[in-house]
Design a protein around this motif. Structure first.
Motif, mmCIF file in Angstrom:
data_model
loop_
_atom_site.group_PDB
_atom_site.id
_atom_site.type_symbol
_atom_site.label_atom_id
_atom_site.label_comp_id
_atom_site.label_asym_id
_atom_site.label_seq_id
_atom_site.Cartn_x
_atom_site.Cartn_y
_atom_site.Cartn_z
ATOM 1 N N LYS A 110 -9.838 57.947 -9.160
ATOM 2 C CA LYS A 110 -8.539 58.630 -9.136
ATOM 3 C C LYS A 110 -7.442 57.720 -9.672
ATOM 4 C CE LYS A 110 -6.513 59.394 -5.158
ATOM 5 N NZ LYS A 110 -6.202 59.990 -3.824
ATOM 6 N N ARG A 111 -7.480 56.454 -9.257
ATOM 7 C CA ARG A 111 -6.467 55.509 -9.722
ATOM 8 C C ARG A 111 -6.603 55.251 -11.217
ATOM 9 N NH1 ARG A 111 -6.136 50.277 -6.122
ATOM 10 N NH2 ARG A 111 -4.294 49.956 -7.430
ATOM 11 N N ASP A 112 -7.831 55.181 -11.703
ATOM 12 C CA ASP A 112 -8.051 54.997 -13.141
ATOM 13 C C ASP A 112 -7.378 56.118 -13.926
ATOM 14 O OD1 ASP A 112 -9.558 52.761 -12.641
ATOM 15 O OD2 ASP A 112 -11.488 53.650 -13.184
ATOM 16 N N TYR A 113 -7.571 57.343 -13.459
ATOM 17 C CA TYR A 113 -7.012 58.497 -14.173
ATOM 18 C C TYR A 113 -5.488 58.459 -14.171
ATOM 19 C CZ TYR A 113 -6.017 63.210 -15.731
ATOM 20 O OH TYR A 113 -5.526 64.273 -16.446
ATOM 21 N N ILE A 114 -4.911 58.221 -12.997
ATOM 22 C CA ILE A 114 -3.450 58.200 -12.895
ATOM 23 C C ILE A 114 -2.871 57.046 -13.717
ATOM 24 C CG2 ILE A 114 -1.488 57.890 -11.334
ATOM 25 C CD1 ILE A 114 -3.110 59.264 -9.148
ATOM 26 N N ASP A 115 -3.478 55.877 -13.611
ATOM 27 C CA ASP A 115 -2.966 54.695 -14.317
ATOM 28 C C ASP A 115 -2.991 54.877 -15.832
ATOM 29 O OD1 ASP A 115 -2.502 53.370 -11.947
ATOM 30 O OD2 ASP A 115 -4.352 52.200 -12.011
ATOM 31 N N THR A 116 -4.003 55.555 -16.343
ATOM 32 C CA THR A 116 -4.139 55.702 -17.799
ATOM 33 C C THR A 116 -3.439 56.945 -18.342
ATOM 34 O OG1 THR A 116 -6.293 56.796 -17.477
ATOM 35 C CG2 THR A 116 -6.315 54.428 -17.924
ATOM 36 N N HIS A 117 -3.005 57.847 -17.467
ATOM 37 C CA HIS A 117 -2.391 59.094 -17.927
ATOM 38 C C HIS A 117 -0.913 59.238 -17.590
ATOM 39 C CE1 HIS A 117 -6.638 60.187 -18.386
ATOM 40 N NE2 HIS A 117 -6.244 61.154 -19.169
ATOM 41 N N ARG A 118 -0.326 58.270 -16.857
ATOM 42 C CA ARG A 118 1.090 58.409 -16.514
ATOM 43 C C ARG A 118 1.942 58.293 -17.775
ATOM 44 N NH1 ARG A 118 0.320 53.079 -13.610
ATOM 45 N NH2 ARG A 118 0.832 51.495 -15.159
ATOM 46 N N GLU A 119 3.107 58.925 -17.766
ATOM 47 C CA GLU A 119 3.984 58.933 -18.934
ATOM 48 C C GLU A 119 4.661 57.581 -19.151
ATOM 49 O OE1 GLU A 119 6.767 62.135 -18.969
ATOM 50 O OE2 GLU A 119 5.260 63.675 -18.627
ATOM 51 N N ASP A 120 5.046 56.925 -18.050
ATOM 52 C CA ASP A 120 5.770 55.663 -18.147
ATOM 53 C C ASP A 120 4.800 54.488 -18.055
ATOM 54 O OD1 ASP A 120 7.457 53.500 -17.971
ATOM 55 O OD2 ASP A 120 8.789 54.375 -16.482
ATOM 56 N N SER A 121 4.695 53.740 -19.155
ATOM 57 C CA SER A 121 3.875 52.521 -19.201
ATOM 58 C C SER A 121 2.446 52.731 -18.705
ATOM 59 C CB SER A 121 4.541 51.417 -18.359
ATOM 60 O OG SER A 121 5.863 51.201 -18.753
ATOM 61 N N PRO A 122 1.691 53.632 -19.330
ATOM 62 C CA PRO A 122 0.301 53.827 -18.905
ATOM 63 C C PRO A 122 -0.528 52.576 -19.152
ATOM 64 C CG PRO A 122 0.687 54.885 -21.021
ATOM 65 C CD PRO A 122 2.024 54.436 -20.521
ATOM 66 N N LEU A 123 -1.624 52.472 -18.430
ATOM 67 C CA LEU A 123 -2.525 51.326 -18.597
ATOM 68 C C LEU A 123 -3.237 51.424 -19.935
ATOM 69 C CD1 LEU A 123 -4.125 48.854 -17.595
ATOM 70 C CD2 LEU A 123 -5.692 50.442 -16.461
ATOM 71 N N VAL A 124 -2.912 50.520 -20.836
ATOM 72 C CA VAL A 124 -3.587 50.416 -22.134
ATOM 73 C C VAL A 124 -3.759 48.931 -22.451
ATOM 74 C CG1 VAL A 124 -2.716 52.587 -23.091
ATOM 75 C CG2 VAL A 124 -1.392 50.487 -23.394
ATOM 76 N N MET A 125 -4.730 48.629 -23.257
ATOM 77 C CA MET A 125 -4.940 47.245 -23.656
ATOM 78 C C MET A 125 -4.015 46.901 -24.810
ATOM 79 S SD MET A 125 -8.473 45.209 -24.597
ATOM 80 C CE MET A 125 -8.697 45.845 -26.256
#
Length: 228
Positions: free
Chosen positions: A183-198
């Motif tokens: 669940k955290r992976d999905y939210i972290d990579t899909h949020r509009e503000d500063s999503p988790l990306v390399m």
């Protein structure tokens, strides 16, 4: 002596904090656990009834942000800095699965991110710092001399997190922890503000099959290359 900024990003439960602590201690650098900062604000929201399984009063939390004071205090006994929320040590309270279940939702709030990113940038203005989180190499320190992006399979990360919580005496199941990780992976990579990306210039490390010592050795060699 040359000093640098080391930014460590990656998915939850990849051991970012463990690695960052090892590096900071070895190099004599400052270590900042940005995840603890987001967890502390999440714990504040939980304490005040701003968030629950089916409710999140974002506006009230945003309005309360000026009253939230965060700082780290180094513990000689533990060997790392602990998180303080409004002058109260909350290091133990923020590490629960319950806080983990809400932290990604709180971290989605732009006003929360803005407040914390500003503090994080200030902490690192003199370099000689190791900071870990989700957007350190992309937002907080885009000019960091060394950027690491850590990953591992969701199953591996869930098992590590489960073992850690179980050792602390928390009553959780592996299935609960795996669901939280996914669940955290999905939210972290899909949020509009500063999503988790390399970051484009980050070095990816998959530590699914690396122990702590092997991982530290690999990254320390990268640090030494930058310091040359």
């Amino acid at each position: 002596m040359k000093t640098i900024t080391i930014a460590i990003d990656g998915f939850s439960s990849t051991g970012k904090s463990t690695l960052a602590k090892q590096l900071a201690q070895h190099l004599g650098y400052v270590y900042v656990d940005t995840g603890a900062m987001y967890r502390a604000i999440t714990f504040f929201a939980m304490q005040n009834g701003y968030i629950s399984n089916d409710f999140f009063d974002k506006e009230t939390l945003i309005n309360a942000l000026p009253s939230i004071k965060l700082h780290f205090e180094f513990s000689v006994e533990l060997g790392f800095a602990e998180m303080f929320l409004n002058n109260t040590n909350v290091e133990k309270e923020i590490r629960t699965l319950e806080v983990s279940n809400f932290v990604s939702k709180v971290a989605e709030v732009s006003e929360v991110r803005s407040k914390l990113v500003e503090q994080q940038k200030e902490m690192g203005k003199n370099k000689a710092i190791v900071m870990d989180g989700r957007d350190i190499g992309t937002v907080v320190f885009p000019d960091a001399e060394l950027k690491i992006f850590m990953t591992a399979s969701a199953e591996t990360r869930a098992q590590r997190r489960f073992d850690e919580l179980e050792a602390k005496g928390d009553e959780v199941t592996y299935e609960e922890v795996l669901e939280n990780v996914q669940k955290r992976d999905y939210i972290d990579t899909h949020r509009e503000d500063s999503p988790l990306v390399m970051a484009n210039d980050a070095i990816e490390i998959d530590n699914s099959y690396l122990n702590k010592e092997e991982q530290f050795k690999v990254v320390l060699e990268l640090v030494e290359e930058v310091l040359l």
